[in-house]
Design a protein around this motif. Structure first.
Motif: not given
Ligand code: UDP
Length: 242
Positions: A111-112, A114-116, A118-119, A134, A190, A193-195
């Motif tokens: 999932g990370r 995908e978040e990266a 999107a950013a 992943h 990471d 993605s904002g993590k």
């Protein structure tokens, strides 16, 4: 001429040199491995001839950290600047967005990527991300992951599976991937993605990003405790040369 630090190769390139060289590789049909070299990687390579050879054979090994710049000064071949991998990754994404070249993101927890992605699309709305996967798969699954990437036909593959696993994975699969530019980016997904947060500008400028990371990921102390070991080894290299 590359620098030799602790027996391993680092190319004396500025941020702009590195970006220009990568840009020139994008239209080519052959695959190329780009490595962002840092102090921990050089310490690892000193013990690991396989990693040392991967550095030797890569298309480009950029100086990624302030520790490498410090070592270059101590050894009398000063580098002007160092290039954090995530900055180079963002610059390559900008080029890809401008030139409509597709990218692929491989690595990090499910999932990370995908978040990266999107950013990255918020920063570069025209960026074409043709796939995300992943980084927690078994080596037996390498062929199917390689096939997925190959079929997506990206111009750039960013691999965020941590050093030295990502460098070894890239070297092993480079030819089969057939992607013009393949670059290891460590924990960049990471951060994107904002993590994880990046250090403030002032800390980055003085090369203290590692200290900020330690605050967010205290388990890193073991790795960071190696920095004085690196410094001692560089000083020994200097004395030996004299
Ligand atoms: N990771 C991965 N597969 C693994 C182990 C790690 O994709 O089997 C990812 C992890 O989730 C993280 C990155 O690799 O996103 C490692 O980041 P780190 O900052 O530790 O790497 P470094 O910058 O030190 O190379």
């Amino acid at each position: 001429m590359p620098l030799k630090i602790l027996g391993s190769r680092i190319d004396a390139v500025s941020f702009q040199d590195a970006l220009d060289r990568i840009r020139a590789l994008l239209p080519l049909n052959r695959p190329h491995h780009i490595i962002t070299g840092n102090t921990l990687m050089l310490l690892e390579a000193e013990k690991d001839p396989v990693l040392r050879e991967i550095l030797e054979n890569a298309e480009l090994v950029t100086p990624e950290s302030s520790g490498i710049r410090w070592a270059s000064r101590v050894l009398g071949e000063p580098l002007e600047e160092f290039t954090p991998g995530i900055d180079l990754m963002l610059a390559v994404c900008r080029v890809c967005a401008e030139e409509n070249l597709p990218i692929y993101l491989l690595g990090a927890a499910p999932g990370r990527a995908e978040e990266a992605g999107a950013a990255l699309r918020i920063r570069f709305p025209s960026l074409n991300i043709v796939g995300m996967h992943h980084g927690y798969f078994q080596r037996a699954e390498d062929p199917s992951v390689v096939t997925l990437i190959r079929r997506a036909k990206p111009s750039v593959l960013f691999v965020g599976m941590g050093m030295p696993a990502q460098e070894k994975w890239i070297a092993k699969n480079l030819e089969a991937l057939g992607v013009p530019v393949v670059m290891g980016v460590g924990g960049s997904f990471d951060v994107l993605s904002g993590k994880l947060r990046r250090a403030p500008d002032a800390m980055r400028k003085i090369g203290a990003e590692w200290l900020y990371r330690l605050g967010q990921e205290p388990w890193r102390w073991r790795r960071i405790a190696q920095l004085p070991v690196f410094a001692r080894k560089v000083l020994i290299q200097k004395w030996r040369r004299q």
